[in-house]
Design a protein around this motif. Structure first.
Motif, mmCIF file in Angstrom:
data_model
loop_
_atom_site.group_PDB
_atom_site.id
_atom_site.type_symbol
_atom_site.label_atom_id
_atom_site.label_comp_id
_atom_site.label_asym_id
_atom_site.label_seq_id
_atom_site.Cartn_x
_atom_site.Cartn_y
_atom_site.Cartn_z
ATOM 1 N N VAL A 273 38.056 16.336 27.718
ATOM 2 C CA VAL A 273 38.348 15.212 26.816
ATOM 3 C C VAL A 273 37.855 15.539 25.419
ATOM 4 O O VAL A 273 36.699 15.896 25.229
ATOM 5 C CB VAL A 273 37.643 13.935 27.338
ATOM 6 C CG1 VAL A 273 37.831 12.796 26.343
ATOM 7 C CG2 VAL A 273 38.176 13.569 28.703
ATOM 8 N N PRO A 274 38.724 15.406 24.403
ATOM 9 C CA PRO A 274 38.253 15.726 23.050
ATOM 10 C C PRO A 274 37.328 14.637 22.524
ATOM 11 O O PRO A 274 37.501 13.456 22.827
ATOM 12 C CB PRO A 274 39.549 15.794 22.236
ATOM 13 C CG PRO A 274 40.512 14.968 22.997
ATOM 14 C CD PRO A 274 40.127 15.034 24.434
ATOM 15 N N VAL A 275 36.356 15.062 21.766
ATOM 16 C CA VAL A 275 35.390 14.124 21.165
ATOM 17 C C VAL A 275 35.392 14.352 19.675
ATOM 18 O O VAL A 275 35.281 15.470 19.189
ATOM 19 C CB VAL A 275 33.963 14.367 21.737
ATOM 20 C CG1 VAL A 275 32.946 13.511 20.990
ATOM 21 C CG2 VAL A 275 33.926 14.081 23.222
ATOM 22 N N ARG A 276 35.597 13.248 18.962
ATOM 23 C CA ARG A 276 35.573 13.367 17.506
ATOM 24 C C ARG A 276 34.462 12.491 16.970
ATOM 25 O O ARG A 276 34.340 11.326 17.334
ATOM 26 C CB ARG A 276 36.906 12.898 16.934
ATOM 27 C CG ARG A 276 36.989 13.077 15.419
ATOM 28 C CD ARG A 276 38.181 12.370 14.849
ATOM 29 N NE ARG A 276 39.419 12.879 15.438
ATOM 30 C CZ ARG A 276 40.608 12.294 15.233
ATOM 31 N NH1 ARG A 276 40.693 11.199 14.520
ATOM 32 N NH2 ARG A 276 41.704 12.787 15.775
ATOM 33 N N ILE A 277 33.663 13.094 16.099
ATOM 34 C CA ILE A 277 32.580 12.329 15.464
ATOM 35 C C ILE A 277 33.141 11.750 14.177
ATOM 36 O O ILE A 277 33.755 12.452 13.369
ATOM 37 C CB ILE A 277 31.375 13.222 15.170
ATOM 38 C CG1 ILE A 277 30.802 13.739 16.520
ATOM 39 C CG2 ILE A 277 30.303 12.482 14.387
ATOM 40 C CD1 ILE A 277 29.669 14.701 16.385
ATOM 41 N N ALA A 278 32.973 10.472 14.005
ATOM 42 C CA ALA A 278 33.508 9.786 12.831
ATOM 43 C C ALA A 278 32.947 10.418 11.567
ATOM 44 O O ALA A 278 31.755 10.691 11.455
ATOM 45 C CB ALA A 278 33.145 8.301 12.873
ATOM 46 N N GLY A 279 33.891 10.678 10.611
ATOM 47 C CA GLY A 279 33.467 11.245 9.342
ATOM 48 C C GLY A 279 33.635 12.749 9.304
ATOM 49 O O GLY A 279 33.547 13.371 8.251
ATOM 50 N N GLN A 280 33.956 13.364 10.464
ATOM 51 C CA GLN A 280 34.167 14.806 10.484
ATOM 52 C C GLN A 280 35.636 15.063 10.722
ATOM 53 O O GLN A 280 36.308 14.341 11.444
ATOM 54 C CB GLN A 280 33.344 15.458 11.607
ATOM 55 C CG GLN A 280 31.878 15.529 11.278
ATOM 56 C CD GLN A 280 31.134 16.397 12.259
ATOM 57 O OE1 GLN A 280 31.702 16.855 13.233
ATOM 58 N NE2 GLN A 280 29.861 16.626 11.989
ATOM 59 N N ASP A 281 36.158 16.173 10.127
ATOM 60 C CA ASP A 281 37.578 16.444 10.229
ATOM 61 C C ASP A 281 37.939 17.103 11.539
ATOM 62 O O ASP A 281 38.985 16.903 12.102
ATOM 63 C CB ASP A 281 38.028 17.366 9.077
ATOM 64 C CG ASP A 281 37.896 16.652 7.763
ATOM 65 O OD1 ASP A 281 38.032 15.412 7.768
ATOM 66 O OD2 ASP A 281 37.644 17.300 6.760
ATOM 67 N N GLN A 282 37.053 18.044 12.009
ATOM 68 C CA GLN A 282 37.407 18.830 13.183
ATOM 69 C C GLN A 282 37.105 18.054 14.436
ATOM 70 O O GLN A 282 36.165 17.298 14.516
ATOM 71 C CB GLN A 282 36.606 20.134 13.211
ATOM 72 C CG GLN A 282 37.012 21.041 12.077
ATOM 73 C CD GLN A 282 36.168 22.293 12.061
ATOM 74 O OE1 GLN A 282 35.178 22.376 12.777
ATOM 75 N NE2 GLN A 282 36.569 23.241 11.268
#
Lengths: 290, 268
Positions: A273-282
């Motif tokens: 599952v992809p995880v994205r941290i708010a404020g980061q592009d990648q």
């Protein structure tokens, strides 16, 4: 005026009083140091000939016996008869006995500890989580010196009632080292590397033979246990060296020692599952470091 | 700088001031030098590697020094046996029938006793020529710490002048009991043996190990004389621990339980 006439005329300082003082002086000023010297000599002699434990026992035996003899001799000089004392002791003993139950229990426990020989002076023991070298087994307590140089006094009664681990009772000890390797590693290869490390370390005993046990399928790693034997005085040295040698060998052979980690999957057929941290592009992967 | 020939290794050697001397015996390299006041010695173990320049010892060597009492200073290197018993396994485990015997040989790496010879003799240091690994002979609750000899026991041997760092022990195993004797390993108390030298090979005195059954201790007899294989050999060192003529000891072991889990029983 002659000296004798002086003493006869002096009601306080009579010849008998002077003799009494001289006898008391001999008992106290010569007798007590003599007992202490004999006790010290006995401790050194029996320690050298037999063991520290024997030296301690004989030393204390001589000092306690000598002090009791001197004490009774002093009391005798003052006119207290031993038979009278024994009579009074019976009544006093009952009273003292009730008041000193714990102390008496410690004394009796100390005798049992010495006769049972579950440990001796200079042994390393663990009692109630405290590990240290036995300095002495005394009348009321056992004294330990911890490895960070603290002195711990443990009542004999506590020891009799507790589990005591004698770390140095037997001449050799086993070092158990748990090694976790990544799931992708070959167990046979890791086993061979570990056994070679043990074989090349001169402190590691050839017999009993080193053994590698596959311990567990861990949550983050395959857990193997390396069991090696060493002469007891070298236990810490071997453990330190083997740990370093394992790390060096694994680095050289490319064996991964994983840190604890957790992978999230929505199913076995899907990607993490992809995880994205708010404020980061990648987008970051689903592996979270715990 | 000089490297003495093999045959002179065990001779007393004069040490000239401000000159460095170098020996290689087995796996150990020794450097010795002397000035007006001190003898200095350094050593290092090699693992099958040769030093690139023997004249220049590695920089991180630890030098040991002792005061010199005599201007005519000499050094003697004497071979002696290890300071602990050694455990050796036959190349192939064998069984001795009752009242039979077998002759075997084992090569034992020697230790070097370095002595300063001047106005009087002083032992400077004692070092192993080969670093031996440790092993335990006995149960986990009692036994003795020994060295492990990996070369094994053999039924025949040949003197080898290139292996000056090992001494050949001739062992006769005798089964005096009425039972079969399975020999899987033997513990040898080499500290009680003399060493002999015939200008080619180091030897121990003859050893006879007599097994008398499980109820009696094994009897060990060392001859104190040169071995039969080299009767002209001369004694070069005396036992580290002189012992009574013949002594009893636990010598044999048959492994009856799984190895590696710390349980070995002794049957003889």
């Amino acid at each position: 005026m002659k000296i004798i006439d002086y003493f006869n005329s002096n009601s306080l300082l009579t010849i008998e009083t002077v003799h009494l003082l001289l006898r008391l002086g001999v008992l106290i000023l010569i007798g007590i140091p003599l007992v202490l010297i004999m006790s010290k000599w006995a401790r050194q002699y029996f320690t050298k000939k037999y063991s520290s434990q024997s030296g301690m026992i004989f030393g204390k035996l001589i000092s306690y016996t000598g002090i009791v003899v001197i004490l009774f001799s002093i009391l005798n000089e003052f006119g207290f008869k031993l038979t009278h004392l024994l009579g009074a002791a019976g009544i006093i003993g009952i009273a003292v006995g009730f008041a000193s139950q714990t102390s008496v229990s410690n004394i009796i426990s100390g005798l049992f500890l010495i006769t049972e020989k579950s440990f001796q002076v200079d042994d390393i023991i663990t009692v109630q989580g405290i590990t240290g070298v036995v300095l002495s087994i005394d009348v009321l307590s056992v004294k330990l010196r911890t490895f960070d140089n603290k002195m711990v006094r443990i009542p004999n009664e506590t020891i009799i009632k507790s589990d005591v681990t004698n770390v140095t009772r037997f001449p050799i000890r086993r070092v158990d080292i748990i090694v976790g390797v990544a799931y992708k590693e070959e167990i046979a290869k890791v086993r061979q590397i570990l056994l070679e490390i043990a074989e090349h370390n001169p402190l590691c005993l050839n017999e009993p033979e080193p053994t590698v046990v596959f311990s567990d399928f861990g949550s983050s790693s395959l857990d193997l246990k390396l069991l090696i034997w060493v002469e007891k005085s070298q236990w810490m040295t071997l453990k330190n060296r083997i740990m370093e040698e394992i790390k060096i060998a694994f680095d050289r052979e490319g064996i991964e020692i994983p840190f604890p980690h957790l992978s999230l999957y929505t199913g076995s057929e899907t990607k993490p599952v992809p995880v994205r941290i708010a404020g980061q592009d990648q987008t970051e992967g689903a592996d979270n470091k715990s | 700088m000089s490297q003495p020939p093999i045959s002179s290794t065990w001779r007393t050697k004069r040490i000239n001031i401000h000159q460095q001397y170098y020996w290689v015996i087995g796996e150990i390299s020794l450097w010795v030098k002397c000035d007006e006041n001190t003898i200095r010695l350094a050593y290092a173990y090699r693992s099958g590697l040769e030093w690139e320049s023997p004249e220049n010892p590695p920089k991180n060597l630890l030098w040991h020094s002792w005061p010199v009492y005599h201007p005519d200073q000499q050094i003697r290197i004497t071979p002696i046996f290890p300071d602990r018993p050694v455990v050796v396994k036959p190349e192939v485990s064998f069984r001795l029938y009752p009242h039979s015997s077998l002759q075997s040989f084992v090569r034992i790496p020697i230790w070097l006793q370095i002595t300063s010879v001047g106005k009087k003799e002083n032992i400077l240091i004692t070092l192993p020529s080969v670093v031996l690994s440790h092993t335990w002979f006995g149960k986990t609750t009692e036994g003795e710490l020994c060295y492990w000899i990996s070369s094994g026991m053999r039924h025949q041997t040949e003197p080898d002048p290139s292996r000056i760092h090992s001494a050949i022990c001739s062992i006769k195993v005798v089964n005096e009991s009425d039972d079969d004797l399975n020999v899987e390993k033997i513990c040898l108390h080499t500290e009680s043996l003399s060493m002999f030298y015939d200008s080619v090979q180091l030897w121990s005195d003859d050893i006879a190990v007599s097994y008398r059954g499980t109820q009696d201790a094994t009897h060990i007899q060392s001859s104190g004389t040169p071995p039969k294989e080299s009767p002209v050999a001369k004694r070069i060192s005396t036992p580290r621990k002189p012992q009574k003529k013949g002594f009893t000891a636990k010598t044999f072991s048959s492994i009856m339980d799984l190895p590696g889990l710390g349980f070995t029983s002794i049957t003889g």
